[in-house]
Design an enzyme around this catalytic site. Structure first.
Site, PDB file in Angstrom:
ATOM      1  CG  ASP A  53      -1.800   1.146   1.295  1.00  0.00           C
ATOM      2  OD1 ASP A  53      -1.711   2.045   0.451  1.00  0.00           O
ATOM      3  OD2 ASP A  53      -2.703   1.237   2.002  1.00  0.00           O
ATOM      4  CG  ASP A 366      30.425  26.351 -47.912  1.00  0.00           C
ATOM      5  OD1 ASP A 366      30.038  27.348 -47.424  1.00  0.00           O
ATOM      6  OD2 ASP A 366      30.859  25.329 -47.071  1.00  0.00           O
ATOM      7  CG  ASP A 367      26.702  30.902 -48.389  1.00  0.00           C
ATOM      8  OD1 ASP A 367      26.096  31.393 -49.545  1.00  0.00           O
ATOM      9  OD2 ASP A 367      26.329  31.288 -47.287  1.00  0.00           O
ATOM     10  NE  ARG A 443      24.882  33.235 -41.898  1.00  0.00           N
ATOM     11  CZ  ARG A 443      25.682  32.388 -42.812  1.00  0.00           C
ATOM     12  NH1 ARG A 443      24.891  31.554 -43.560  1.00  0.00           N
ATOM     13  NH2 ARG A 443      27.044  32.690 -43.012  1.00  0.00           N
ATOM     14  CE  LYS A 476      29.177  23.097 -44.986  1.00  0.00           C
ATOM     15  NZ  LYS A 476      30.082  23.913 -44.761  1.00  0.00           N
ATOM     16  CD1 TRP A 477      20.124  20.632 -46.332  1.00  0.00           C
ATOM     17  CD2 TRP A 477      19.695  19.104 -48.144  1.00  0.00           C
ATOM     18  NE1 TRP A 477      18.729  20.336 -46.470  1.00  0.00           N
ATOM     19  CE2 TRP A 477      18.530  19.679 -47.700  1.00  0.00           C
ATOM     20  CE3 TRP A 477      19.795  18.200 -49.054  1.00  0.00           C
ATOM     21  CZ2 TRP A 477      17.288  19.297 -48.070  1.00  0.00           C
ATOM     22  CZ3 TRP A 477      18.489  17.895 -49.475  1.00  0.00           C
ATOM     23  CH2 TRP A 477      17.132  18.511 -49.218  1.00  0.00           C
ATOM     24  CG  ASP A 478      24.942  25.259 -43.788  1.00  0.00           C
ATOM     25  OD1 ASP A 478      24.306  24.696 -42.809  1.00  0.00           O
ATOM     26  OD2 ASP A 478      25.739  26.035 -44.099  1.00  0.00           O
ATOM     27  CG  ASN A 480      23.858  28.344 -41.987  1.00  0.00           C
ATOM     28  OD1 ASN A 480      24.245  27.443 -41.121  1.00  0.00           O
ATOM     29  ND2 ASN A 480      24.217  28.505 -43.308  1.00  0.00           N
ATOM     30  CB  CYS A 526      25.876  21.583 -42.770  1.00  0.00           C
ATOM     31  SG  CYS A 526      26.757  22.890 -42.028  1.00  0.00           S
ATOM     32  CG  ASP A 548      29.734  26.494 -38.486  1.00  0.00           C
ATOM     33  OD1 ASP A 548      30.145  25.846 -39.318  1.00  0.00           O
ATOM     34  OD2 ASP A 548      28.954  27.409 -38.706  1.00  0.00           O
TER      35      ASP A 548
HETATM   36  C1  GLA Z   1      27.397  27.487 -41.992  1.00  0.00           C
HETATM   37  C2  GLA Z   1      28.028  26.217 -42.084  1.00  0.00           C
HETATM   38  C3  GLA Z   1      29.462  26.866 -42.693  1.00  0.00           C
HETATM   39  C4  GLA Z   1      29.319  27.548 -43.827  1.00  0.00           C
HETATM   40  C5  GLA Z   1      28.282  28.727 -43.793  1.00  0.00           C
HETATM   41  C6  GLA Z   1      28.162  29.628 -45.107  1.00  0.00           C
HETATM   42  O1  GLA Z   1      27.726  28.269 -40.773  1.00  0.00           O
HETATM   43  O2  GLA Z   1      27.994  25.588 -40.737  1.00  0.00           O
HETATM   44  O3  GLA Z   1      30.323  25.931 -42.588  1.00  0.00           O
HETATM   45  O4  GLA Z   1      29.064  26.450 -44.866  1.00  0.00           O
HETATM   46  O5  GLA Z   1      27.173  28.297 -43.216  1.00  0.00           O
HETATM   47  O6  GLA Z   1      27.253  30.326 -45.098  1.00  0.00           O
END
Ligand code: GLA
Length: 729
Positions: A53, A366-367, A443, A476-478, A480, A526, A548
């Site tokens: 109980d 990259d970007d 951003r 690389k598929w981000d 952010n 990413c 990063d």
């Molecule tokens: C993010 C990613 C980085 C780079 C920047 C580009 O911060 O983690 O590696 O690709 O974006 O804008």
């Protein structure tokens, strides 16, 4: 058979190579949890439970005067809500009559060969091992709701996967407010929790704390699994260490909002509940509808090292898919930290040329390569190459990169849109914004509402088009920014609580369609570094940019924390410039190489600015990585330093699958004057075999594991050493 049902006692016994999981349907029809741990032979594990109980814990109506039985103190497989169990729950819903109570009792079960799948969600798959599935159906007859509990037993892997499905078996709608994937009860023992918290540029920092009375919550509401709390937690015996002690891992295979709650209750029972975050969650189930939860990869092991080995194996073999699953991952050079947005074809080609000379295999742009993308304030959404930066177009650049003998990879951030973009001007309602409210900017960009079919189709066509038009070997598929202002302009107000999960269902389908259509493309996930580093994403992208923060000394703890759940072949890691761009710290290129080799390995700096000496070291590193990759990526990891050692040094070791080779790594993070040399005991070697220790001397495996190895004194700024242990007899 790894799953048995014992008719007489109504017991389910799930067995893997070294573990056993038991539950039982009791006289009331409740599904009680009995045991999860090391093997117990044929024992019925209900014997340690004694009922009495519990005073202010009430009793189900059917028990009448029997006060020894209470849902409030009982270990259960799936919990009730509102009927006398006051602890955390895996289920909450409201029903058409306004009631909210629910409790589930056993109806039936089935045992099937192979591994179940979860419609619309990624899950671990059967890769030729012995896998069986148990599905137990529970029902609340008062509200006509059914729950199916799924157990996938991977016998050789010591893994049990869990998921649940909720079915509206009535005629009226019902609204799910919480639908967790699983509940695990630990009725006896004293436990610590080891979890992985962090922030941008400092992900997955391990923290181990004793479980106190009350509820610990680890969660993300950021629309991503997050930098802040990884959806992986370990509950371990208070005395557990790398080598021994009971350890449980719960890894949620989900990339969106998640929540793990751990309650130590008044009777010291520990209940762990994990799944989709219920904050702001509300899912309408009309008559006959089913809701599927994400999967949890559950494991139990003796010691943290063994637990990590279980996860590394299942992720490598049963989660990651596609051509690159077990294939060599090209050593890459990424231009981000070399150029940021300031790209010119000339600059890019000069870096690529130098990279090729040093042995790099792929160039990643990259970007900043697309129209109107000179900083992070514009351009997202318009994936059209910028011909001012790339006068011969993207195809012209790729031709030249390929001409150098390099593969080509490209960065994209498909889920986002800049206000200053043609896409946003054409479809402002495709961005996630709440009515009459200016959205939070992060951003300076917005998130596309991927729960919308048009957005899904647009992204599928856009990415397909890029991959069909250009010779791209890697993406690389981000992602952010976190998601906020959650609202979809395409569904009625009553369904707005579904948007976040619908977003992820759509993202997984998008990834699934693309990876099936382009099986030769290597995807790297990413999210501002490692903000979406989870098993859900790993089902589509075999590797994920880990952080990063590329400073090797910061990376030591980031990669150390990551290593508890995820294998090195999933960890995106690059050698970058010194002084480091995130911390300003100066480190030798050798140290940067040793740390990055514990991941997928690549470079991210302007190679044209390096001294001949550094270039020579890099050439060596690449050669070495290619030689060591099978040991690091397919072998076993042993963490040789404890968390408290990390302020002084970090040591870790990989051992090849056949135990004929090992790599011993050390980085000194704080050289101490006149201190004792670092001494570590090696692990995982064959005791009887004789190994050459970096050509220095020969020794039996048993000696190296018991007597250890003493490093020569390492002085200076952040020195590192990587030793080869090779079997010679
Ligand atoms: C993010 C990613 C980085 C780079 C920047 C580009 O911060 O983690 O590696 O690709 O974006 O804008």
């Amino acid at each position: 058979m790894s799953i048995r049902y014992v008719e007489g006692t109504k017991q389910f016994i799930l067995e893997t190579a070294e573990t056993c999981y038991q539950m039982k349907v009791d006289g009331m029809g409740y599904l009680q949890h009995l045991y999860y741990g090391g093997k117990t032979g044929q024992s019925d594990m209900s014997y340690p439970f004694r009922t009495y109980d519990h005073g202010f814990s009430g009793n189900p109506y059917d028990m009448r005067n029997n006060r020894d039985y209470s849902l409030d103190s009982m270990a259960q497989e799936f919990t009730s809500f509102g009927v006398g169990d006051y602890r955390i729950t895996s289920f909450r819903a409201s029903f058409a009559d306004g009631s909210r109570c629910a409790e589930f009792r056993y109806v039936s079960h089935e045992i099937i060969e192979g591994k179940y799948e979860i419609p619309g969600l990624p899950s671990a798959y059967d890769n030729g091992e012995t896998v069986h599935t148990l599905i137990i159906t529970l029902k609340d007859f008062a509200v006509n709701a059914e729950v199916k509990l799924y157990y996938g037993v991977f016998e050789e892997l010591d893994i049990i996967t869990r998921a649940a499905a909720i079915i509206n078996a009535g005629t009226e709608p019902m609204w799910l407010r919480k639908a967790s994937s699983m509940c695990l009860e630990l009725p006896f023992g004293k436990w610590d929790m080891l979890h992985f918290h962090g922030r941008h540029c400092m992900e997955r920092q391990p923290e181990r704390v004793p479980l106190f009375h009350g509820v610990h919550t680890l969660s993300s509401g950021r629309g991503m699994s997050s930098h802040q709390h990884n959806p992986f937690v370990i509950i371990c015996d208070r005395d557990a260490n790398e080598d021994e002690g009971t350890c449980y891992g719960l890894m949620l295979m989900y990339s969106g909002n998640h929540k793990t709650e751990i309650e130590r209750d008044q009777f010291d029972n520990v209940r762990v509940i994990t799944g989709i975050n219920d904050d702001r969650f509300r899912w309408e189930l009309t008559s006959g509808d089913t809701f599927y939860t994400p999967e949890v990869i559950l494991s139990c092991a003796n010691g943290l090292t063994q637990l990590s080995h279980h996860y590394h194996r299942v992720i490598r073999n049963n989660v990651v898919r596609g051509d690159y699953k077990l294939k060599h991952r090209p050593v890459l050079i990424n231009n981000w930290e070399a150029t940021y947005f300031d790209i010119t074809e000339e600059k890019v080609l000069s870096i690529a040329k130098k990279a090729k000379e040093l042995g790099v295999e792929m160039f990643v742009l990259d970007d900043g390569w697309f129209k109107n993308r000179n900083d992070d304030n514009a351009g997202l959404g318009d994936w059209i190459p910028d011909t001012e930066k790339l006068p011969d177009g993207l195809d012209g650049l790729i031709e030249k990169i390929n001409g150098l003998g390099l593969l080509f990879g490209l960065w994209i951030e498909p889920e986002m849109v800049s206000e200053d973009s043609d896409l946003y001007r054409a479809h402002p309602d495709w961005a996630m914004t709440a009515p009459n409210r200016a959205p939070m900017m992060a951003r300076n960009q917005l998130v596309l509402d991927l729960s919308r079919k048009e957005v899904h189709d647009y992204l599928f066509d856009t990415i397909s088009n890029l991959l069909e038009t250009y010779r791209i070997n890697y993406i690389k598929w981000d992602f952010n920014r976190p998601i906020s202002d959650v609202f979809s302009h395409s569904i009625p107000s009553s369904r707005q609580g579904e948007v976040q999960h619908r977003y992820y269902l759509s993202l997984y389908r998008l990834y699934d369609r693309l990876t099936r259509k382009f099986p030769n493309v290597l995807f790297e996930g990413c999210a501002g570094g490692g903000g979406r580093f989870d098993a859900g994403m790993l089902a589509y992208s075999p590797q994920i940019w880990c952080s990063d923060n590329t400073d090797p000394i910061s990376r030591l703890t980031i990669q150390y924390g990551t290593s508890f759940g995820y294998p090195a072949c999933t960890v995106g890691a690059h050698v970058s410039a010194s002084p480091n761009h995130q911390t300003g710290r100066k480190t030798p290129v050798h140290t940067r190489g040793v740390v990055a080799m514990s991941g997928t390995f690549g470079y991210e700096l302007d190679l044209t600015k390096l001294s001949d000496e550094d270039c020579a070291e890099i050439k060596e590193q690449i050669k070495r990585f290619k030689e060591l990759e099978p040991i690091i990526h397919d072998g076993k990891l042993y963490r040789l330093s404890k968390m408290r050692d990390t302020s002084h040094y970090m040591a870790w070791q990989y051992v090849s699958a056949d135990q004929s080779r090992a790599v011993l790594n050390i980085v000194v993070t704080n050289p101490l004057a006149n201190s004792a040399p670092v001494h570590v005991k090696l692990k995982g070697l064959l005791p009887e075999a004789v190994y050459s220790v970096d050509g220095e001397f020969e020794c039996r495996g048993a000696a190296l594991m018991s007597g250890g190895y003493t490093f020569k004194r390492l002085t200076g700024d952040y020195p590192a050493k990587q030793l080869d242990i090779i079997r010679i007899k």
